[in-house]
Motif scaffolding. Structure first.
Motif, mmCIF file in Angstrom:
data_model
loop_
_atom_site.group_PDB
_atom_site.id
_atom_site.type_symbol
_atom_site.label_atom_id
_atom_site.label_comp_id
_atom_site.label_asym_id
_atom_site.label_seq_id
_atom_site.Cartn_x
_atom_site.Cartn_y
_atom_site.Cartn_z
ATOM 1 N N ASN A 361 -3.613 -24.965 3.545
ATOM 2 C CA ASN A 361 -4.273 -25.896 2.633
ATOM 3 C C ASN A 361 -3.209 -26.641 1.836
ATOM 4 N N SER A 362 -3.213 -27.961 1.939
ATOM 5 C CA SER A 362 -2.159 -28.783 1.351
ATOM 6 C C SER A 362 -2.770 -29.943 0.588
ATOM 7 N N GLU A 363 -1.894 -30.731 -0.021
ATOM 8 C CA GLU A 363 -2.318 -31.909 -0.769
ATOM 9 C C GLU A 363 -1.506 -33.102 -0.287
ATOM 10 N N LEU A 364 -2.202 -34.155 0.133
ATOM 11 C CA LEU A 364 -1.543 -35.373 0.597
ATOM 12 C C LEU A 364 -2.242 -36.574 -0.028
ATOM 13 N N MET A 365 -1.494 -37.307 -0.856
ATOM 14 C CA MET A 365 -2.012 -38.514 -1.495
ATOM 15 C C MET A 365 -1.028 -39.647 -1.220
ATOM 16 N N GLY A 391 -7.763 -42.823 6.746
ATOM 17 C CA GLY A 391 -7.812 -42.471 5.333
ATOM 18 C C GLY A 391 -8.861 -43.248 4.561
ATOM 19 N N GLY A 392 -9.143 -42.771 3.342
ATOM 20 C CA GLY A 392 -10.063 -43.445 2.430
ATOM 21 C C GLY A 392 -9.568 -43.286 1.005
ATOM 22 N N LEU A 393 -10.028 -44.183 0.139
ATOM 23 C CA LEU A 393 -9.609 -44.125 -1.261
ATOM 24 C C LEU A 393 -10.076 -42.831 -1.917
ATOM 25 N N LEU A 394 -9.198 -42.242 -2.715
ATOM 26 C CA LEU A 394 -9.549 -41.033 -3.449
ATOM 27 C C LEU A 394 -10.461 -41.388 -4.621
ATOM 28 N N GLY A 396 -11.986 -42.342 -7.903
ATOM 29 C CA GLY A 396 -11.486 -42.970 -9.113
ATOM 30 C C GLY A 396 -10.205 -43.750 -8.941
ATOM 31 N N SER A 397 -9.757 -43.989 -7.702
ATOM 32 C CA SER A 397 -8.489 -44.682 -7.488
ATOM 33 C C SER A 397 -8.718 -45.986 -6.747
ATOM 34 N N ALA A 398 -7.878 -46.971 -7.066
ATOM 35 C CA ALA A 398 -7.941 -48.265 -6.382
ATOM 36 C C ALA A 398 -6.790 -48.459 -5.408
ATOM 37 N N ASP A 399 -5.852 -47.515 -5.358
ATOM 38 C CA ASP A 399 -4.682 -47.716 -4.497
ATOM 39 C C ASP A 399 -4.158 -46.436 -3.858
ATOM 40 N N THR A 400 -4.805 -45.285 -4.067
ATOM 41 C CA THR A 400 -4.319 -44.005 -3.558
ATOM 42 C C THR A 400 -5.336 -43.418 -2.575
ATOM 43 N N TYR A 401 -4.831 -43.037 -1.412
ATOM 44 C CA TYR A 401 -5.684 -42.627 -0.303
ATOM 45 C C TYR A 401 -5.471 -41.166 0.061
ATOM 46 N N GLY A 402 -6.517 -40.565 0.616
ATOM 47 C CA GLY A 402 -6.446 -39.235 1.211
ATOM 48 C C GLY A 402 -7.048 -39.271 2.598
ATOM 49 N N PHE A 403 -7.063 -38.114 3.280
ATOM 50 C CA PHE A 403 -7.471 -38.094 4.686
ATOM 51 C C PHE A 403 -8.509 -37.021 5.015
ATOM 52 N N TYR A 404 -8.987 -36.317 3.988
ATOM 53 C CA TYR A 404 -10.014 -35.305 4.251
ATOM 54 C C TYR A 404 -11.003 -35.284 3.102
ATOM 55 N N LYS A 406 -12.038 -35.989 -1.083
ATOM 56 C CA LYS A 406 -11.812 -37.050 -2.059
ATOM 57 C C LYS A 406 -10.736 -36.718 -3.094
ATOM 58 N N ASP A 407 -10.273 -35.451 -3.114
ATOM 59 C CA ASP A 407 -9.225 -35.080 -4.060
ATOM 60 C C ASP A 407 -7.862 -34.951 -3.383
ATOM 61 N N GLY A 408 -7.763 -35.367 -2.115
ATOM 62 C CA GLY A 408 -6.474 -35.352 -1.423
ATOM 63 C C GLY A 408 -6.138 -34.057 -0.718
ATOM 64 N N LYS A 409 -7.062 -33.084 -0.712
ATOM 65 C CA LYS A 409 -6.804 -31.814 -0.046
ATOM 66 C C LYS A 409 -6.980 -31.971 1.466
#
Length: 524
Positions: A361-365, A391-394, A396-404, A406-409
């Motif tokens: 389990n990791s975090e990628l933003m 990817g999709g926007l996390l 509350g963010s307008a420029d930061t994306y994640g891939f699983y 919504k919190d980047g996990k």
């Protein structure tokens, strides 16, 4: 049977650079190159595709109004294939690791073709991963594919011919050897692919004779494993050895070749290490003598070349040696995932990432920098695991994306090379960005897009399947050039193989016949 390659007349993205209506994704399956095969449905047919699949179509398995059918086949076995076709590895929202994708569809004038009997498809892979399932692809209106309806892949049964080799292995070899890991002796996975058969036979029948004759590899194995020679099996017939090797091959089919270091390659790299050290030091000395002689360093996919002003001589250092390819596994012949298809379309051999060993389990933003932030299409590509996620926007963010989530996990393999790819088509212009990172428990890379031509984007995508180039220079002053060679010498020290003690070469200095080894060691 006639076979013709489908000629693609457009580059990647060409369909969308001037007429993007929002109905198609920038990357989609229609852009992936395919091949067309003409099938005589009145005969049994076995297709061997250019990328390695084997498709078996029994006589009468296809029903149509004519005796022949044109089939278009598309294959995606690498991260570049998947990215070109926008073939993300997701089942719904769950990320997958792919073992290979294939699409089979009737094409041409006659597409009214029904499958009346199962068609067998063998999808090539370097090794079989336990737990894989076959997913059916549902095509969306924008050309992307959703993977649904997973079904288990039939387990490969052990043939009777392998069982004799298994019995011989367990009774004679297993006390010291394992197939997939080191024990009191080296692992034996991929033995047949990594050693000459003549050497294997002689080592098994009487390893002591090879050691006494100072066979380099046998002697170095002897030194590495505390001078414990393998017992002689002079009672084995060549048929017995064949059976053992068949069993090892069978077991190796489920093992990642990258997980099993090749002692033989490691030993060979010792000799290359000494040779490269000698070359670099001679080149440094030559540059020291003539400060105006050295011009520049050039790099291509095969060599690093130091070009000299005053002659055509050049120092050639194989890229493989500088990038530790010498200690990587040998090329392994593919094995196959066997699947059955009853309907046309896309199929994908996959496993849920969360079910894979070594994933944590990791975090990628990923933060998108510059003018374009929220309109981009973003991908995470992990070539070693054949993972491609959009990817999709996390939250509350307008420029930061994640891939699983919504919190980047996200579950990720650790310490492997990964890439972030960003794409945007706007007003007839294509924007592209790429950055790489090494996976860990937490990372937050940044990426910036720039305007590129479609040709340039194609090149950037294809480089995902190429080794990275770490040595680039364009200097004209000799002092800088000498410093670069010094850096290469220091880097070369790190190429001493970890799985083999290079000092075992020194035993051959006592053999006056081996002048080449003596010269190498003395030069060092």
């Amino acid at each position: 049977m006639r076979t013709h390659l489908l000629i693609l007349t457009v580059f990647l993205f060409a369909l969308f650079c001037n007429c993007n209506t929002g109905k198609k994704a920038i990357l989609n399956s229609s852009l992936l190159p395919g091949a067309i095969y003409t099938i005589d449905i009145t005969r049994d047919t076995v297709l061997h595709t250019a990328k390695g699949a084997i498709i078996t179509i029994p006589k009468g398995a296809l029903k149509t109004k004519s005796a022949t059918v044109d089939l278009e086949i598309k294959e995606a076995y690498t991260i570049v294939d998947m990215l070109q076709g926008g073939l993300v590895t997701k089942a719904g929202k769950d990320p997958l690791s792919s073992g290979g994708m294939i699409s089979i569809n009737p094409t041409g004038e006659n597409t009214d073709v029904t499958i009346t009997e199962e068609i067998s498809v063998a999808i090539p892979t370097k090794y079989r991963q336990d737990g894989m399932q076959v997913y059916k692809g549902d095509k969306n209106s924008d050309g992307t594919i959703d993977w649904t309806d997973p079904k288990p892949i039939d387990k490969v049964e052990t043939p009777d011919s392998i069982k004799a080799g298994e019995a011989l292995f367990r009774n004679n070899c297993s006390s010291c050897h394992a197939i997939d890991k080191e024990a009191t002796a080296p692992p034996l996975a991929f033995l047949r692919q990594r050693r000459e058969r003549f050497w294997i036979d002689h080592f098994i029948l009487n390893a002591g004779n090879l050691i006494n004759d100072q066979d380099p590899l046998a002697s170095c194995l002897y030194e590495h494993y505390n001078r414990a020679a393998m017992p002689a099996y002079s009672n084995f017939s060549l048929k017995d050895i064949d059976a053992i090797l068949d069993y090892i091959d069978h077991q190796s089919a489920s093992i990642d070749p990258n997980s099993i270091p090749d002692f033989g390659k490691s030993f060979d790299s010792c000799e290359v290490y000494y040779r490269l050290i000698k070359q670099l030091r001679q080149e440094r000395q030559r540059m020291t003598w003539d400060t105006n002689k050295f011009s520049r360093v050039e790099r291509n996919s095969n060599t690093t070349r130091a070009i000299l002003n005053s002659s055509q001589d050049a120092l050639i250092v194989p890229v493989a040696s500088l990038e530790k390819e010498l200690v990587s596994p040998a090329d392994i012949k593919p094995v196959y995932y066997q699947i059955k298809i009853e309907t046309w379309g896309w199929y994908n051999v996959d496993i849920l990432m969360k079910n894979l060993p070594g994933f944590e389990n990791s975090e990628l933003m990923v933060r998108v920098m510059g003018k374009y932030k929220s309109e981009v299409t973003l991908y995470l590509a992990i070539p070693s695991q054949k993972i491609l996620l959009d990817g999709g926007l996390l939250s509350g963010s307008a420029d930061t994306y994640g891939f699983y989530t919504k919190d980047g996990k996200i579950p990720l393999p650790q310490n492997v090379k990964a890439y972030i790819i960003a794409l945007l088509e706007q007003d007839g212009q294509l924007f592209f960005g790429k950055t790489d990172f090494t996976t860990g428990l937490s990372q937050s890379p940044e990426i910036t897009l720039q305007a590129l031509t479609t040709d340039s984007v194609n090149i950037q995508i294809k480089l995902l399947d190429m080794p990275d180039f770490a040595f680039k220079a364009s200097a004209t002053k000799n002092g800088d050039s000498i410093r670069r060679v010094d850096i290469k010498i220091a880097e070369l020290e790190g190429l001493k193989p970890q799985g083999c003690d290079c000092s075992c070469l020194t035993r051959y200095m006592e053999d006056k016949r081996d002048t080449a080894i003596q010269d190498l060691l003395q030069a060092y």
